[in-house]
Design a protein around this motif. Structure first.
Motif, PDB file in Angstrom:
ATOM      1  N   SER A   1       0.838  -1.201   0.000  1.00 17.76           N
ATOM      2  CA  SER A   1       0.000   0.000   0.000  1.00 17.76           C
ATOM      3  C   SER A   1       0.869   1.246   0.000  1.00 17.76           C
ATOM      4  CB  SER A   1      -0.992  -0.014   1.174  1.00 17.76           C
ATOM      5  OG  SER A   1      -0.339  -0.412   2.350  1.00 17.76           O
TER       6      SER A   1
ATOM      7  N   PHE B   1       2.275   1.824  -3.489  1.00 16.14           N
ATOM      8  CA  PHE B   1       1.193   2.130  -4.425  1.00 16.14           C
ATOM      9  C   PHE B   1       0.681   3.554  -4.242  1.00 16.14           C
ATOM     10  CE2 PHE B   1      -2.787   1.872  -6.640  1.00 16.14           C
ATOM     11  CZ  PHE B   1      -2.564   0.929  -7.620  1.00 16.14           C
ATOM     12  N   ILE B   2       0.520   3.972  -2.992  1.00 16.90           N
ATOM     13  CA  ILE B   2      -0.132   5.264  -2.739  1.00 16.90           C
ATOM     14  C   ILE B   2       0.852   6.434  -2.835  1.00 16.90           C
ATOM     15  CG2 ILE B   2      -1.372   6.613  -1.010  1.00 16.90           C
ATOM     16  CD1 ILE B   2      -2.558   4.056   0.038  1.00 16.90           C
TER      17      ILE B   2
ATOM     18  N   TRP C   1       1.325   8.948  -5.895  1.00 17.98           N
ATOM     19  CA  TRP C   1       0.257   9.826  -6.365  1.00 17.98           C
ATOM     20  C   TRP C   1       0.277  11.189  -5.679  1.00 17.98           C
ATOM     21  CZ3 TRP C   1      -4.236   7.588  -9.101  1.00 17.98           C
ATOM     22  CH2 TRP C   1      -4.118   6.214  -9.323  1.00 17.98           C
TER      23      TRP C   1
ATOM     24  N   PHE D   1      -4.665  11.424  -1.931  1.00 12.23           N
ATOM     25  CA  PHE D   1      -3.708  10.341  -1.732  1.00 12.23           C
ATOM     26  C   PHE D   1      -2.784  10.603  -0.550  1.00 12.23           C
ATOM     27  CE2 PHE D   1      -5.346   8.931  -5.676  1.00 12.23           C
ATOM     28  CZ  PHE D   1      -5.179   7.561  -5.632  1.00 12.23           C
TER      29      PHE D   1
ATOM     30  N   MET E   1      -4.611   9.455   2.456  1.00 12.17           N
ATOM     31  CA  MET E   1      -4.631   7.980   2.491  1.00 12.17           C
ATOM     32  C   MET E   1      -3.297   7.407   2.972  1.00 12.17           C
ATOM     33  SD  MET E   1      -6.640   7.291  -1.039  1.00 12.17           S
ATOM     34  CE  MET E   1      -6.157   5.595  -1.219  1.00 12.17           C
TER      35      MET E   1
ATOM     36  N   ILE F   1       1.477   3.257 -12.350  1.00 14.44           N
ATOM     37  CA  ILE F   1       0.057   3.596 -12.460  1.00 14.44           C
ATOM     38  C   ILE F   1      -0.178   4.990 -11.876  1.00 14.44           C
ATOM     39  CG2 ILE F   1      -2.260   3.033 -11.627  1.00 14.44           C
ATOM     40  CD1 ILE F   1      -1.404   0.071 -11.705  1.00 14.44           C
TER      41      ILE F   1
ATOM     42  N   ALA G   1       1.597   7.753 -13.936  1.00 14.75           N
ATOM     43  CA  ALA G   1       0.980   8.039 -15.226  1.00 14.75           C
ATOM     44  C   ALA G   1      -0.299   8.841 -15.051  1.00 14.75           C
ATOM     45  CB  ALA G   1       0.688   6.727 -15.955  1.00 14.75           C
ATOM     46  N   ILE G   2      -1.132   8.442 -14.096  1.00 16.94           N
ATOM     47  CA  ILE G   2      -2.409   9.145 -13.943  1.00 16.94           C
ATOM     48  C   ILE G   2      -2.166  10.577 -13.490  1.00 16.94           C
ATOM     49  CG2 ILE G   2      -4.555   9.196 -12.597  1.00 16.94           C
ATOM     50  CD1 ILE G   2      -4.727   6.239 -12.897  1.00 16.94           C
TER      51      ILE G   2
ATOM     52  N   TRP H   1     -11.018   7.355 -16.531  1.00 15.09           N
ATOM     53  CA  TRP H   1      -9.760   7.432 -15.758  1.00 15.09           C
ATOM     54  C   TRP H   1      -9.973   7.200 -14.262  1.00 15.09           C
ATOM     55  CZ3 TRP H   1      -4.517   8.906 -17.056  1.00 15.09           C
ATOM     56  CH2 TRP H   1      -4.273   8.948 -18.427  1.00 15.09           C
TER      57      TRP H   1
ATOM     58  N   ILE I   1      -8.777  -0.418  -9.969  1.00 15.81           N
ATOM     59  CA  ILE I   1      -7.433  -0.957  -9.731  1.00 15.81           C
ATOM     60  C   ILE I   1      -7.171  -1.047  -8.231  1.00 15.81           C
ATOM     61  CG2 ILE I   1      -4.967  -0.473  -9.952  1.00 15.81           C
ATOM     62  CD1 ILE I   1      -5.612   0.895 -12.621  1.00 15.81           C
ATOM     63  N   PHE I   2      -7.489   0.055  -7.545  1.00 12.34           N
ATOM     64  CA  PHE I   2      -7.276   0.111  -6.108  1.00 12.34           C
ATOM     65  C   PHE I   2      -8.012  -0.976  -5.364  1.00 12.34           C
ATOM     66  CE2 PHE I   2      -5.503   4.352  -5.607  1.00 12.34           C
ATOM     67  CZ  PHE I   2      -4.619   4.023  -4.615  1.00 12.34           C
TER      68      PHE I   2
ATOM     69  N   PHE J   1      -6.773  -4.428  -6.031  1.00 12.91           N
ATOM     70  CA  PHE J   1      -5.435  -4.523  -5.460  1.00 12.91           C
ATOM     71  C   PHE J   1      -5.492  -4.762  -3.946  1.00 12.91           C
ATOM     72  CE2 PHE J   1      -1.681  -2.503  -3.632  1.00 12.91           C
ATOM     73  CZ  PHE J   1      -0.671  -3.108  -4.359  1.00 12.91           C
ATOM     74  N   PHE J   2      -6.306  -3.938  -3.267  1.00 15.68           N
ATOM     75  CA  PHE J   2      -6.349  -4.050  -1.811  1.00 15.68           C
ATOM     76  C   PHE J   2      -7.076  -5.302  -1.344  1.00 15.68           C
ATOM     77  CE2 PHE J   2      -5.063   0.382  -1.827  1.00 15.68           C
ATOM     78  CZ  PHE J   2      -4.061   0.310  -0.871  1.00 15.68           C
TER      79      PHE J   2
ATOM     80  N   LEU K   1      -4.652  -8.087  -1.716  1.00 18.02           N
ATOM     81  CA  LEU K   1      -3.606  -7.954  -0.702  1.00 18.02           C
ATOM     82  C   LEU K   1      -4.101  -8.430   0.658  1.00 18.02           C
ATOM     83  CD1 LEU K   1      -0.781  -6.828  -0.259  1.00 18.02           C
ATOM     84  CD2 LEU K   1      -1.811  -4.621   0.221  1.00 18.02           C
TER      85      LEU K   1
END
Lengths: 713, 66
Positions: A245, A248-249, A252, A274, A277, A504, A507-508, B15, B22-23, B26-27, B30
């Motif tokens: 996590s 991933f986070i 962003w 983000f 989060m 990811i 890119a976003i 988008w 995806i999130f 993914f979670f 996990l």
């Protein structure tokens, strides 16, 4: 089972440890110098090489890449061999990595004081050094991945995942942010302009904190904390969730460095969400670290290693709660551009990175030299010096940040700014700057104490260059099991998935801003800089003016009234379309300069750059006497124009031929004007170019307003 | 401002939708993994740092006994 005899390479770890201690002392001493310069400008020494604008990037680069970087490599090389039960794949690669990294540090230590800089924070080094960094980083990664491939332990411990994520993400960040168009060997222009440059830079800057200062250190926490406490990590399940996590986070959240700027709103909001989060994985990791000590808290009282580690993990928790809070727009409106941010990063840097490094060094050195620590009481003294140092550093800086910010925004009952003169808000916090330097000084003394203690320890012991271990050969892969079980046995696939996870978010965040023209509404009156102004802008970059002056008027009544009372314009993204690189800045020790053009006479700037304190009573700005003697490098005008045209600035074809003629004309006009006021200066002196640039700032948008009002201002 | 930006990207509305999906996946994956992992495996992994084939001697002050 047959046990194999293998030898872990301690020599490379020793080299990185020595580099860590040496560059820690250097980097922090330079930091202390910068801190003193802020309240005692005499310490700029009136020399170009030692002024604050050039010293500050030297400090940040030295502590981040030399101190924290070398310590990271020491920790990674030590723990990786033992977690994978193998020597590093190649001693030669290890040593190329070590010497390559030290050469880069040397190059930084030479070029930054010379004013060779891109001005992008934590990415100041010029393009040839950028290439060297990329190559050395690849050597590090190659050695690491190859070591993982020859491991004798089927499954990769969580620390290894953090190391892999560090390698991959820093590579991506460094390459994307370093796209630049070379002008000469020591000069380049950022590929990106204005808003896009800012977005890429803070995507990089934020994630450099994440993946250079955080993930490798979390990996080290997951290895060295259990080692020092002699018990396994509190929850391995939690560490898995923490890792995925977090990486991933994190990626962003970069736009939270650009709240209330000209960055499009949607990108700002993305950054805020983000960032909030991020509290979850960060605190998951912190608690996992602290809970590892459950049942061993009595030892924390005795053991300096654990003391340092506990404070480090606690500082990590504080900094990662504060970070998301600073990302809320209402908090950011107060804290941004102030010393609050300086306090925040130093809680992270001194507390988290510094203290974890110290704890690890006190644990490692006695083991690698097969002896006891020379003095536990000296280590305890270091602990208290360091802790007090952080407190004395952080509290004055928090106070200074809030005080100055509130002063910027204070209105009197008549509706005017209470503190019209920016300087009042800086002189007010000078006593706090002095306290900060004392805090930093205490911390530095602690580091000297540690260096002495570690040296005495090493001298008393016998260094084990190759540490013998008896380990079982690699067990055959088991079939079945859950997907992550399988994944941990496949390092290459694991690396690819980590890369996907960070791409990811990246890119976003970045792609829409780059694809869409309408993200940067054009302003018809905004034109490229003239050749003279361009030279002036490059001087502004060389002298590091961006360290103390922003070019970003936020859309607040207090800022518009302070910086552009006549026209009431906050900064628009269209104003920066020709700014390669952007110069928004991140800290206001002095006032914002985005609207300074035509505010003062040329002669005011002339006198102010020569003797700031005489023009603005109480100013702590350094003097720049050399700008009055050094000449503009007119040979570089053509290549600069050509390079900027290649990255999209619409200079007409063949303009480089006549650029110097235009330059001379504009310079002569400024010099003639100064002469009429009694100031004699060569038109080719650097100060003339700098004045031209400063007088241009924010003028274009005012011109548009005048045109819209039918010629009336 | 942001509506204008979003409108000008073809099919921009997918988008945020894609990122949420995806999130979420993914979670969930996990969490599912972390909660169902075998206890023996977790225990073995968490003891890895302590078993590197070299002697581990630690006293209360974390100093080697020499």
């Amino acid at each position: 089972m047959n046990l194999e005899k293998i030898y872990y390479d301690n020599k490379i770890v020793k080299a990185f440890i020595i580099a860590t201690v040496v560059f820690g002392i250097v980097g922090m001493t330079v930091g202390l110098l910068a801190a003193i310069q802020l309240f005692y400008p005499l310490f700029n020494f009136d020399l170009p090489y030692t002024t604050f604008g050039r010293i500050r990037p030297l400090h940040t680069n030295a502590v981040i890449f030399a101190f924290v970087g070398n310590a990271m490599f020491a920790g990674v090389y030590y723990s990786m061999q033992r977690l994978l039960k193998t020597r590093m794949y190649s001693d030669r690669l290890s040593w190329i990595h070590f010497w390559g990294w030290q050469l880069i540090i040397l190059a930084a230590a030479i070029t930054l004081p010379l004013g060779i800089t891109t001005s992008k924070e934590y990415a100041e080094l010029e393009w040839p050094i950028d290439i060297a960094i990329a190559l050395v980083w690849v050597v590090f990664g190659w050695n690491m991945i190859a070591t993982i491939l020859i491991r004798r332990e089927r499954h990769m411990y969580v620390a290894i995942w953090f190391y892999i994520a560090t390698f991959i993400t820093v590579a991506v960040l460094h390459i994307v942010n370093s796209f630049e168009m070379p002008v000469s060997l020591f000069k380049s222009y950022s590929w990106y302009a204005g808003v896009q440059d800012a977005l890429v830079q803070w995507w990089y800057g934020h994630n450099a904190v994440a993946f250079f200062l955080t993930t490798p250190y979390l990996g080290m926490m997951y290895y060295f904390l259990p080692k020092a406490a002699n018990r396994p990590v509190y929850s391995y399940r939690l560490s898995i969730i923490h890792f995925w996590s977090l990486i991933f986070i994190y990626i962003w959240a970069g736009p939270h460095h650009l709240l209330y700027t000209s960055l499009p709103d949607w990108a700002q909001s993305l950054g805020v969400v983000f960032s909030v989060m991020l509290i979850a994985p960060s605190w998951g990791g912190m608690l996992n670290g602290l809970f590892t000590l459950r049942g061993a808290w009595d030892r924390v009282r005795e053991d300096p290693v654990l003391k340092f580690m506990v404070v480090a993990v606690t500082a990590y928790g504080m900094a990662t709660l504060e970070g998301p809070l600073l990302s809320l727009k209402n908090v950011n409106a107060i804290a941004h551009f102030t010393d609050w941010i300086v306090a925040h990063v130093h809680v992270g840097g001194l507390g988290w990175n510094g203290f974890l490094i110290f704890g690890i060094l006190y644990w490692l050195v006695p083991r690698m030299w097969a002896t006891k620590l020379y003095s536990v009481s000296l280590a305890n003294a270091h602990f208290w010096l360091g802790t007090l140092g952080i407190v004395f550093y952080a509290i004055p800086m928090y106070t200074a940040g809030v005080v100055q910010s509130l002063m910027w925004q204070e209105f009197n009952p008549e509706g005017f700014l209470t503190y019209q003169n920016f300087l009042e808000t800086t002189t007010k916090i000078m006593p706090l700057y002095i306290l900060r330097a004392i805090g930093g000084g205490l911390y530095l003394i602690g580091v000297f104490v540690m260096a002495y203690n570690l040296l005495k320890t090493a001298l008393a012991g016998n260094f084990i260059a190759n540490e013998k271990a008896e380990v079982a050969p690699l067990a055959p892969a088991t079939t079945g099991g859950s997907w992550h079980h399988v994944l941990e046995g496949k390092p290459v696939l694991f690396s690819v998935l980590s890369l996907v996870a960070i791409l990811i978010g990246g890119a976003i965040e970045l792609v829409p801003t780059f694809l869409i023209k309408s993200n940067v509404p054009t302003i018809a009156s905004v034109k490229p800089y003239t050749p003279l102004e361009l030279h002036g802008r490059d001087l502004y970059i060389r002298e590091g003016c961006v360290s103390c002056h922003t070019q970003m008027v936020r859309p607040f009544r207090s800022e518009v009234l302070r910086y552009d009372p006549q026209h009431g314009e906050y900064s628009k993204s269209g104003e920066y379309v020709y700014d390669h690189p952007f110069l928004w800045g991140s800290k206001r020790t002095g006032p914002d300069l985005q609207r300074v053009g035509q505010k003062y006479a040329d002669s005011w700037h002339f006198r102010h750059m020569l003797t700031p304190a005489e023009v603005s009573n109480g100013s702590t700005m350094p003097a720049y006497p050399w700008l009055f003697e050094q000449q503009i490098d007119k040979n570089s005008t053509g290549p600069k124009i050509a390079a900027l045209r290649k990255v999209g600035v619409p200079y007409p074809p063949g303009y480089e031929e006549q650029a110097n003629a235009d330059l001379d004309r504009q310079a002569k006009k400024i010099a003639d004007g100064l002469r009429t006021e009694g100031y004699e200066i060569m038109p080719t002196a650097e100060i003339v170019a700098l004045i031209a640039y400063l007088q241009r700032l924010g003028v274009d948008i005012k011109a548009e307003k005048v045109a819209a009002n039918n010629g009336k201002p | 401002m942001y509506k204008e930006v979003l409108r000008s990207i073809h099919n921009i509305e997918v988008w945020p939708l894609i990122s949420v999906i995806i999130f979420f996946i993914f979670f969930l994956a996990l969490l599912w993994w972390a909660l169902t992992a075998k206890q023996a495996f977790i225990k073995r992994m968490s003891h890895l740092p302590l078993e590197d084939g070299t002697p581990t001697i630690t006293d209360a002050t974390n100093q080697l006994e020499v």
